[in-house]
Design a protein around this motif. Structure first.
Motif, PDB file in Angstrom:
ATOM      1  N   LYS A   1       0.766  -1.188   0.095  1.00  0.00           N
ATOM      2  CA  LYS A   1      -0.122   0.034  -0.118  1.00  0.00           C
ATOM      3  C   LYS A   1       0.947   1.393   0.158  1.00  0.00           C
ATOM      4  CE  LYS A   1      -3.939  -2.127   0.420  1.00  0.00           C
ATOM      5  NZ  LYS A   1      -5.218  -1.992  -0.338  1.00  0.00           N
ATOM      6  N   PRO A   2       1.689   1.377  -0.773  1.00  0.00           N
ATOM      7  CA  PRO A   2       2.892   2.706  -1.216  1.00  0.00           C
ATOM      8  C   PRO A   2       1.758   3.652  -1.178  1.00  0.00           C
ATOM      9  CG  PRO A   2       1.941   1.870  -3.307  1.00  0.00           C
ATOM     10  CD  PRO A   2       1.227   1.197  -2.758  1.00  0.00           C
ATOM     11  N   VAL A   3       2.323   5.089  -0.707  1.00  0.00           N
ATOM     12  CA  VAL A   3       1.866   6.212  -0.249  1.00  0.00           C
ATOM     13  C   VAL A   3       1.597   6.685  -1.347  1.00  0.00           C
ATOM     14  CG1 VAL A   3       2.267   8.188   0.700  1.00  0.00           C
ATOM     15  CG2 VAL A   3       2.935   6.123   1.750  1.00  0.00           C
ATOM     16  N   SER A   4       0.170   7.657  -1.228  1.00  0.00           N
ATOM     17  CA  SER A   4      -0.560   7.965  -2.072  1.00  0.00           C
ATOM     18  C   SER A   4      -1.877   9.714  -1.690  1.00  0.00           C
ATOM     19  CB  SER A   4      -1.838   7.187  -2.962  1.00  0.00           C
ATOM     20  OG  SER A   4      -2.669   6.777  -2.539  1.00  0.00           O
ATOM     21  N   THR A   5      -1.142   9.737  -2.560  1.00  0.00           N
ATOM     22  CA  THR A   5      -2.314  11.218  -2.483  1.00  0.00           C
ATOM     23  C   THR A   5      -3.516  11.322  -2.936  1.00  0.00           C
ATOM     24  OG1 THR A   5      -2.179  12.081  -5.441  1.00  0.00           O
ATOM     25  CG2 THR A   5      -0.522  12.800  -2.758  1.00  0.00           C
ATOM     26  N   THR A   6      -4.868  12.091  -2.167  1.00  0.00           N
ATOM     27  CA  THR A   6      -5.900  12.786  -2.002  1.00  0.00           C
ATOM     28  C   THR A   6      -6.322  13.626  -2.291  1.00  0.00           C
ATOM     29  OG1 THR A   6      -6.435  12.040   0.048  1.00  0.00           O
ATOM     30  CG2 THR A   6      -5.758   9.918  -1.263  1.00  0.00           C
ATOM     31  N   TRP A   7      -7.643  13.722  -3.096  1.00  0.00           N
ATOM     32  CA  TRP A   7      -8.158  15.448  -2.983  1.00  0.00           C
ATOM     33  C   TRP A   7     -10.025  15.353  -2.240  1.00  0.00           C
ATOM     34  CZ3 TRP A   7      -5.538  19.993  -3.671  1.00  0.00           C
ATOM     35  CH2 TRP A   7      -4.140  19.561  -4.132  1.00  0.00           C
ATOM     36  N   LYS A   8      -9.592  16.319  -1.294  1.00  0.00           N
ATOM     37  CA  LYS A   8     -11.656  16.028  -0.420  1.00  0.00           C
ATOM     38  C   LYS A   8     -11.977  17.590   0.555  1.00  0.00           C
ATOM     39  CE  LYS A   8     -10.916  11.113   0.936  1.00  0.00           C
ATOM     40  NZ  LYS A   8     -11.967  10.469   0.058  1.00  0.00           N
ATOM     41  N   THR A   9     -12.796  17.271   0.114  1.00  0.00           N
ATOM     42  CA  THR A   9     -13.470  18.466   0.852  1.00  0.00           C
ATOM     43  C   THR A   9     -14.372  18.312   2.228  1.00  0.00           C
ATOM     44  OG1 THR A   9     -13.893  19.811  -0.735  1.00  0.00           O
ATOM     45  CG2 THR A   9     -14.835  20.623   0.965  1.00  0.00           C
ATOM     46  N   TRP A  10     -13.876  18.635   3.497  1.00  0.00           N
ATOM     47  CA  TRP A  10     -14.349  18.340   4.237  1.00  0.00           C
ATOM     48  C   TRP A  10     -14.857  19.722   5.255  1.00  0.00           C
ATOM     49  CZ3 TRP A  10     -12.656  20.104  10.255  1.00  0.00           C
ATOM     50  CH2 TRP A  10     -13.173  19.272  10.456  1.00  0.00           C
ATOM     51  N   THR A  11     -15.935  19.293   5.422  1.00  0.00           N
ATOM     52  CA  THR A  11     -17.153  20.282   6.135  1.00  0.00           C
ATOM     53  C   THR A  11     -17.828  20.414   7.239  1.00  0.00           C
ATOM     54  OG1 THR A  11     -17.897  20.703   3.569  1.00  0.00           O
ATOM     55  CG2 THR A  11     -19.294  21.908   5.117  1.00  0.00           C
ATOM     56  N   ALA A  12     -17.491  21.409   8.070  1.00  0.00           N
ATOM     57  CA  ALA A  12     -17.857  20.883   9.503  1.00  0.00           C
ATOM     58  C   ALA A  12     -18.196  22.197   9.979  1.00  0.00           C
ATOM     59  CB  ALA A  12     -16.757  21.288  10.206  1.00  0.00           C
ATOM     60  N   GLN A  13     -19.482  22.203  10.799  1.00  0.00           N
ATOM     61  CA  GLN A  13     -20.402  22.379  11.655  1.00  0.00           C
ATOM     62  C   GLN A  13     -19.642  23.148  12.647  1.00  0.00           C
ATOM     63  OE1 GLN A  13     -23.249  23.920  10.354  1.00  0.00           O
ATOM     64  NE2 GLN A  13     -23.105  25.156  11.834  1.00  0.00           N
ATOM     65  N   LEU A  14     -19.443  24.053  13.541  1.00  0.00           N
ATOM     66  CA  LEU A  14     -19.092  24.374  14.579  1.00  0.00           C
ATOM     67  C   LEU A  14     -19.676  25.667  15.413  1.00  0.00           C
ATOM     68  CD1 LEU A  14     -16.190  25.621  11.816  1.00  0.00           C
ATOM     69  CD2 LEU A  14     -15.512  24.484  14.130  1.00  0.00           C
ATOM     70  N   SER A  15     -19.441  24.961  16.577  1.00  0.00           N
ATOM     71  CA  SER A  15     -20.443  26.031  17.421  1.00  0.00           C
ATOM     72  C   SER A  15     -19.006  26.754  19.017  1.00  0.00           C
ATOM     73  CB  SER A  15     -20.802  25.289  18.595  1.00  0.00           C
ATOM     74  OG  SER A  15     -22.206  24.705  18.506  1.00  0.00           O
ATOM     75  N   TRP A  16     -19.041  27.804  19.072  1.00  0.00           N
ATOM     76  CA  TRP A  16     -18.450  28.399  19.950  1.00  0.00           C
ATOM     77  C   TRP A  16     -18.632  28.146  21.771  1.00  0.00           C
ATOM     78  CZ3 TRP A  16     -13.644  30.688  19.680  1.00  0.00           C
ATOM     79  CH2 TRP A  16     -13.573  31.289  20.557  1.00  0.00           C
ATOM     80  N   LEU A  17     -17.805  26.894  22.270  1.00  0.00           N
ATOM     81  CA  LEU A  17     -18.162  26.940  22.799  1.00  0.00           C
ATOM     82  C   LEU A  17     -16.769  26.627  24.102  1.00  0.00           C
ATOM     83  CD1 LEU A  17     -19.494  23.205  21.953  1.00  0.00           C
ATOM     84  CD2 LEU A  17     -20.646  25.186  23.317  1.00  0.00           C
ATOM     85  N   GLY A  18     -16.991  27.136  25.537  1.00  0.00           N
ATOM     86  CA  GLY A  18     -16.262  26.920  26.621  1.00  0.00           C
ATOM     87  C   GLY A  18     -14.814  27.816  25.982  1.00  0.00           C
ATOM     88  N   GLY A  19     -15.443  29.191  25.426  1.00  0.00           N
ATOM     89  CA  GLY A  19     -13.966  29.494  24.592  1.00  0.00           C
ATOM     90  C   GLY A  19     -13.313  29.766  23.591  1.00  0.00           C
ATOM     91  N   ASP A  20     -13.726  29.010  22.990  1.00  0.00           N
ATOM     92  CA  ASP A  20     -13.147  28.384  21.632  1.00  0.00           C
ATOM     93  C   ASP A  20     -14.034  28.251  20.140  1.00  0.00           C
ATOM     94  OD1 ASP A  20     -11.064  27.783  20.556  1.00  0.00           O
ATOM     95  OD2 ASP A  20      -9.631  27.273  21.560  1.00  0.00           O
ATOM     96  N   TRP A  21     -13.741  26.980  19.685  1.00  0.00           N
ATOM     97  CA  TRP A  21     -14.542  26.209  18.192  1.00  0.00           C
ATOM     98  C   TRP A  21     -14.334  25.221  18.948  1.00  0.00           C
ATOM     99  CZ3 TRP A  21     -17.715  29.685  16.003  1.00  0.00           C
ATOM    100  CH2 TRP A  21     -17.774  30.823  16.381  1.00  0.00           C
ATOM    101  N   LYS A  22     -15.600  24.621  18.756  1.00  0.00           N
ATOM    102  CA  LYS A  22     -16.095  23.214  18.754  1.00  0.00           C
ATOM    103  C   LYS A  22     -16.874  22.342  17.417  1.00  0.00           C
ATOM    104  CE  LYS A  22     -13.276  22.246  21.844  1.00  0.00           C
ATOM    105  NZ  LYS A  22     -11.610  22.072  22.666  1.00  0.00           N
ATOM    106  N   VAL A  23     -16.091  21.158  17.112  1.00  0.00           N
ATOM    107  CA  VAL A  23     -16.770  20.668  16.220  1.00  0.00           C
ATOM    108  C   VAL A  23     -18.311  20.091  16.754  1.00  0.00           C
ATOM    109  CG1 VAL A  23     -17.299  18.945  13.898  1.00  0.00           C
ATOM    110  CG2 VAL A  23     -14.880  20.561  13.887  1.00  0.00           C
ATOM    111  N   THR A  24     -19.370  20.540  16.111  1.00  0.00           N
ATOM    112  CA  THR A  24     -20.937  19.556  16.235  1.00  0.00           C
ATOM    113  C   THR A  24     -20.650  18.223  15.265  1.00  0.00           C
ATOM    114  OG1 THR A  24     -21.627  21.368  15.576  1.00  0.00           O
ATOM    115  CG2 THR A  24     -21.494  21.543  17.929  1.00  0.00           C
TER     116      THR A  24
END
Length: 290
Positions: free
Chosen positions: A230-253
């Protein structure tokens, strides 16, 4: 970086000291003495008058060059000072998609993951980019470090909800297909590589304490070793995150992922596995900021 104050290149009229060493009388530091006509032919009778006008011109050019370098490399000022007159403030609608905002991205780290992001659009983008890196790292293939990443990146409720499904997804069978043992370790003499490299971020929605951010990234994944299937290969993706401001920082929900957009592969020849392993060991990652 700004140049040191080793030399004051301002002219006399601007309050600086004159730099011309021959600035006294007529451009020379000597008293004008009239010699007898008979001495006029002596080779040392009089020093030639140096033209001070050319020195003033050269000094002016040096001043302009130093000022331009200092402006281009200045740092440490406030964000408002760094912005050009009339430019839009960072994070406002209409700013260039790929332009850096210039605001300090984070205040610290939680373990190896950046934390303390700004409570605004660009802070949400910085958080999403750094969280994508953590979730795409080789540490996700080991149970203990995976749980730590989930607890850092996700909100408490989301982390608790994801922990069991993630453990099932990273099953011994799945790890074996990548050449790893049941604990996520690579065989002796081989290096397992999993890296995420954000290319850009985009705010899809923002409302004070919530944000939806898409991270377009390229990734490296595979086993580097002489016996690797399984040689090292490249991928291309788009990751979409919904974030909320919790405890003084951004967190993914919650989050989702899709393939692409992917460019046409280049014509660079693939490197040997040992070169890839060495590069991963020697080149560290970055803290990403919008």
């Amino acid at each position: 970086m700004s140049p040191g104050d080793e030399h004051d290149y301002r002219g006399k009229d601007q309050g600086g000291r004159p730099d011309d060493p021959y600035s006294t009388l007529g451009g020379t530091r000597q008293t004008r003495t009239r010699l007898p006509d008979g001495d006029a032919g002596l080779p040392h009778a009089r020093r030639p008058v140096r033209n001070s006008r050319s020195l003033v011109t050269i000094t002016g050019v040096v001043v302009l060059l130093i000022a331009a370098i200092a402006f281009a490399n200045r740092g440490g000022g406030s964000d408002e000072d760094a912005a050009a007159p009339g430019a839009e403030k960072p994070g406002t609608t209409g700013s260039a998609p790929t332009a850096a905002t210039g605001t300090k991205p984070v205040q610290g780290k939680n373990g190896t993951i950046a934390s303390g992001f700004a409570h605004d659009e660009q802070g949400a983008q910085s958080a999403a980019a750094n969280y994508a890196v953590a979730l795409g790292s080789a540490e996700m293939f080991m149970k203990e470090s995976r749980h730590q990443i989930l607890d850092t990146v996700y909100s408490p409720a989301a982390a608790n909800k994801l922990r069991a499904p993630q453990d099932l997804a990273y099953s011994a069978e799945f790890l074996a297909r990548l050449g790893l043992d049941s604990d996520g370790n690579a065989p002796q003499g081989s290096t397992f590589i999993s890296r995420t490299v954000p290319v850009g971020t985009k705010v899809l929605a923002f409302d004070d304490d919530t944000a939806k951010v898409a991270v377009w990234y390229t990734g490296l994944i595979g086993m580097s070793g002489q016996d690797s299937t399984k040689p090292v290969s490249t991928t291309w993706k788009t990751w979409t995150a919904q974030l909320s401001w919790l405890g003084g920082d951004w967190k993914v929900t919650e989050a989702s992922e899709a393939d692409g957009p992917a460019p046409v592969p280049g014509d660079v020849a693939a490197s040997r596995s040992d070169a890839i392993s060495k590069a991963v060991e020697e080149y560290g990652g970055f803290t990403y900021a919008r």
